[in-house]
Design a protein around this motif. Structure first.
Motif, PDB file in Angstrom:
ATOM      1  N   GLY A   1       0.793  -1.218   0.000  1.00  0.00           N
ATOM      2  CA  GLY A   1       0.000   0.000   0.000  1.00  0.00           C
ATOM      3  C   GLY A   1       0.817   1.254   0.000  1.00  0.00           C
ATOM      4  O   GLY A   1       1.722   1.413  -0.783  1.00  0.00           O
ATOM      5  N   GLY A   2       0.556   2.152   0.876  1.00  0.00           N
ATOM      6  CA  GLY A   2       1.023   3.518   0.834  1.00  0.00           C
ATOM      7  C   GLY A   2      -0.214   4.372   1.005  1.00  0.00           C
ATOM      8  O   GLY A   2      -1.336   3.882   0.878  1.00  0.00           O
ATOM      9  N   PRO A   3      -0.062   5.643   1.315  1.00  0.00           N
ATOM     10  CA  PRO A   3      -1.238   6.458   1.642  1.00  0.00           C
ATOM     11  C   PRO A   3      -2.244   6.556   0.505  1.00  0.00           C
ATOM     12  O   PRO A   3      -3.451   6.447   0.727  1.00  0.00           O
ATOM     13  N   LEU A   4      -1.767   6.751  -0.736  1.00  0.00           N
ATOM     14  CA  LEU A   4      -2.707   6.859  -1.840  1.00  0.00           C
ATOM     15  C   LEU A   4      -3.373   5.523  -2.138  1.00  0.00           C
ATOM     16  O   LEU A   4      -4.575   5.460  -2.406  1.00  0.00           O
ATOM     17  N   ALA A   5      -2.585   4.457  -2.086  1.00  0.00           N
ATOM     18  CA  ALA A   5      -3.157   3.128  -2.306  1.00  0.00           C
ATOM     19  C   ALA A   5      -4.217   2.820  -1.258  1.00  0.00           C
ATOM     20  O   ALA A   5      -5.260   2.218  -1.560  1.00  0.00           O
ATOM     21  N   GLY A   6      -3.973   3.236  -0.016  1.00  0.00           N
ATOM     22  CA  GLY A   6      -4.948   3.001   1.051  1.00  0.00           C
ATOM     23  C   GLY A   6      -6.249   3.739   0.794  1.00  0.00           C
ATOM     24  O   GLY A   6      -7.343   3.197   1.023  1.00  0.00           O
ATOM     25  N   ILE A   7      -6.160   4.977   0.299  1.00  0.00           N
ATOM     26  CA  ILE A   7      -7.375   5.741   0.009  1.00  0.00           C
ATOM     27  C   ILE A   7      -8.125   5.110  -1.157  1.00  0.00           C
ATOM     28  O   ILE A   7      -9.356   4.970  -1.123  1.00  0.00           O
ATOM     29  N   LEU A   8      -7.395   4.718  -2.198  1.00  0.00           N
ATOM     30  CA  LEU A   8      -8.051   4.090  -3.342  1.00  0.00           C
ATOM     31  C   LEU A   8      -8.752   2.797  -2.932  1.00  0.00           C
ATOM     32  O   LEU A   8      -9.873   2.512  -3.368  1.00  0.00           O
ATOM     33  N   ASP A   9      -8.083   2.013  -2.106  1.00  0.00           N
ATOM     34  CA  ASP A   9      -8.676   0.767  -1.632  1.00  0.00           C
ATOM     35  C   ASP A   9      -9.958   1.046  -0.845  1.00  0.00           C
ATOM     36  O   ASP A   9     -10.976   0.375  -1.022  1.00  0.00           O
ATOM     37  N   ALA A  10      -9.914   2.055   0.012  1.00  0.00           N
ATOM     38  CA  ALA A  10     -11.085   2.399   0.811  1.00  0.00           C
ATOM     39  C   ALA A  10     -12.235   2.884  -0.061  1.00  0.00           C
ATOM     40  O   ALA A  10     -13.410   2.676   0.270  1.00  0.00           O
ATOM     41  N   LEU A  11     -11.927   3.523  -1.198  1.00  0.00           N
ATOM     42  CA  LEU A  11     -12.953   4.005  -2.109  1.00  0.00           C
ATOM     43  C   LEU A  11     -13.528   2.894  -2.983  1.00  0.00           C
ATOM     44  O   LEU A  11     -14.491   3.124  -3.723  1.00  0.00           O
ATOM     45  N   GLY A  12     -12.934   1.703  -2.912  1.00  0.00           N
ATOM     46  CA  GLY A  12     -13.442   0.585  -3.686  1.00  0.00           C
ATOM     47  C   GLY A  12     -12.662   0.286  -4.937  1.00  0.00           C
ATOM     48  O   GLY A  12     -13.077  -0.555  -5.749  1.00  0.00           O
TER      49      GLY A  12
END
Length: 620
Positions: A307-318
């Motif tokens: 992950g990483g911060p952007l990957a985490g946000i994208l994952d949370a957004l679906g």
């Protein structure tokens, strides 16, 4: 058509200006008197330097407050004129611009004005010089072109004609149609400038806010068409007074000026119709209107399967990580037709992750590239493996790379082919989320490139500009202008902050990607469930929202609970929320209900205040 520009339009010394004008490919130049007076070059030096650069000196300007004055003032002005004629002979300039008088001593007497101008033309003829008389929009007695034409016609001298200036005509909302009643041979010079629609004194407007054609709101192309129908065969010359241009790099400004003239000639070619003389206009390849966003690329070195911060946000957004580039450290994340690339090989800059590129779906990428090159936007050099898909990009004014793509088309290679199938993440779930596509992107422009960006997206990409807005920021004002395709499948918001870095405000150029959701409530709940809450909007906002809109208690409670923002226009409603910022980047999720056309601009001040507060808190 010959192309010219006034030296007052650029920054730097006179030598710098001439070099930039020549490098941009202009044919001629107007020498602004103040530039010559302050130069360490003699008139002969200027003449030779211009010739070496392939520039004709088309005009010397301005000569002020001459006509319809008392005899003593006339005598002084004729003495002054003789000195200017001598300077012009040394320069090799054969046309002098004379502005309509603003002197308190001038009288409202057209016959006297014609008599004085005829006298000046007689003196000028002895030096082989012509006089181009211009009606200033703020002239004391003469302030429109028809009035100046009556005076020139009454003076009746072959060395006296008109200078028409698009700003002076259009700023006073004078109909330019009657220009066609003027013989083309009596129009000695044509000066061009655009301007944004601003309710202010015309002199102040002129001195500070002019811009190149296509960057403002005036119908410059329509005026030029009227002029060319007269048989006018002089140059199209830019004369722009602009505070930003006077500080920006002259080379870049000159190139932007040339782009504006090329785009202007294209516009004129569609409206000019029949002309008494053949008119040779440059017509670039037609615009290839993009049909959507192929991707948005973020410089994000801290990526990977963990992950990483952007990957985490994208994952949370679906979003789902669906591929990795075969030859580069680039991940592909997808949901619906929304595609985000995370590039670990691109430098992120001092602020952290940044939006570095956008891919636009194009029905003809090769033609889009030719269009860009014809408008002085060369294709960027790109390192690519022999097996990589052909994917060309040009640089937008803020440095963002703009790629022309065709995604998954049977008759065209797709950039998606560069992402290896055997490395796709087939275990991920949630690919069928609520997000359908990229709604728009918002790019913060350097303060001195805002007008250039407006022209770039309008001319190179064929996007239509919307009204320019000024939005309150806790530390000043934010200027914003949207551009879009006619069908709104590509939307961009161009922003620039009026204020820069200070003790209380870090100089952060935020960018964001707006993602369209067909069920924003479900998307917001998904984010909350993942433990990645949206940007926290103050309760005061929701108290005010209830006062402004009666949406029903249940709906108001839901908006407050999920931190959704609300806006409406005459076409429909708009729901949206923001993620927290990572580096320079954040995401916005939007849902358009009905035919809503805007961008939620009314809520931007709230978002800016919250982001500044978070940034200030972290810096403490």
């Amino acid at each position: 058509m010959r192309r010219s520009i006034a030296t007052v339009s650029l920054s730097g010394t006179l030598a710098d200006k001439l070099t930039a004008i020549g490098a941009a490919g202009f044919d001629g130049v107007e020498i602004f008197e103040n530039d010559l007076i302050a130069a360490d070059l003699s008139p002969e030096d200027v003449r030779h330097r211009a010739a070496d650069l392939g520039l004709a000196i088309e005009l010397y300007q301005p000569f002020r407050d001459f006509e319809a004055v008392p005899p003593s003032a006339l005598a002084r002005s004729l003495h002054r004129a003789e000195h200017k004629f001598a300077v012009m002979e040394r320069l090799g300039a054969t046309c002098l611009l004379v502005c309509s008088s603003v002197s308190p001593a001038a009288v409202d007497d057209d016959a006297l004005a014609a008599e004085h101008l005829r006298l000046l033309a007689e003196r000028a003829a002895e030096h082989g010089i012509r006089i181009a008389y211009e009606a200033l929009a703020w002239g004391r007695h003469v302030h429109d072109y028809l009035h100046s034409w009556r005076i020139v016609r009454a003076a009746d001298h072959p060395n006296l004609g008109l200078c028409l200036d698009s700003f002076h005509i259009l700023a006073r909302d004078v109909d330019p149609y009657a220009i066609e009643t003027i013989p083309g041979e009596k129009i000695f010079f044509l000066q061009l400038a655009d301007a944004p629609s601003l309710p202010m004194d015309v002199l102040y407007w002129s001195r500070h806010y002019r811009c190149f054609p296509g960057q403002g709101d005036l119908d410059v192309a329509g005026l030029v068409s009227h002029v060319l129908r007269t048989g006018y065969d002089g140059p199209l010359s830019l004369e722009v007074f602009n505070d930003i241009f006077r500080q920006a790099a002259s080379m870049r400004t000159a190139q932007d000026a040339m782009r504006s003239l090329i785009a202007l000639e294209e516009q004129v070619s569609t409206t000019i119709g029949d002309s008494p003389k053949p008119v040779r206009l440059t017509v670039p390849p037609p615009a290839v209107i993009p049909s959507g966003f192929a991707f948005a690329e973020l410089a994000a070195p801290a990526i990977g399967t963990a992950g990483g911060p952007l990957a985490g946000i994208l994952d949370a957004l679906g979003f789902v990580r669906t591929g990795v580039h075969a030859h580069k450290p680039v991940e592909l994340w997808e949901q619906g037709e929304a595609r985000i690339l995370l590039n670990a090989g691109s430098p992120e800059g001092r602020e952290g992750p940044a939006l570095t590129a956008i891919g636009l779906e194009s029905p003809d990428p090769a033609a889009a590239v030719k269009r860009a090159e014809s408008l002085l936007s060369p294709v960027l050099p790109r390192l690519r493996d022999p097996h990589d898909a052909q994917l060309d990009a040009v640089a937008a004014p803020d440095g963002t790379e703009v790629f022309f793509c065709r995604t998954a088309q049977p008759d065209h290679s797709s950039w998606l082919d560069d992402f290896s199938l055997d490395r796709r993440d087939t275990t991920a779930t949630g690919a069928a989320g609520e997000i359908t596509h990229i709604d728009h992107v918002a790019l913060t422009q350097p303060w001195h490139h805002f007008d250039e960006a407006s022209l770039f997206y309008r001319s190179v990409l064929g996007l239509s500009p919307h009204q320019s807005l000024e939005l309150p920021d806790p530390y000043g004002l934010l200027r914003s202008r949207a551009v879009s395709t006619p069908d709104d499948r590509v939307r961009m918001a161009l922003n620039v902050a009026y204020v820069g870095a200070s003790d209380g405000r870090p100089d952060v150029a935020w960018q964001h990607i707006a993602l369209a959701s067909d069920d924003i409530v479900a998307t917001a709940r998904r984010l909350h469930t993942a433990g990645t809450a949206p940007l926290a909007i103050p309760d005061n906002y929701y108290d005010d929202l209830e006062a402004r809109h009666d949406l029903g208690a249940r709906r108001h409670t839901l908006l407050r609970e999920l931190r959704l923002l609300y806006d409406r226009d005459e076409h429909g409603e708009f729901l949206h929320f923001y993620t927290v910022t990572t580096g320079r980047v954040f995401f916005e999720v939007v849902q358009r209900l009905g035919g809503y056309r805007g961008y939620g601009a009314a809520n931007a001040p709230v978002r800016l205040a919250v982001q500044h507060a978070r940034l200030h808190h972290r810096s403490d």
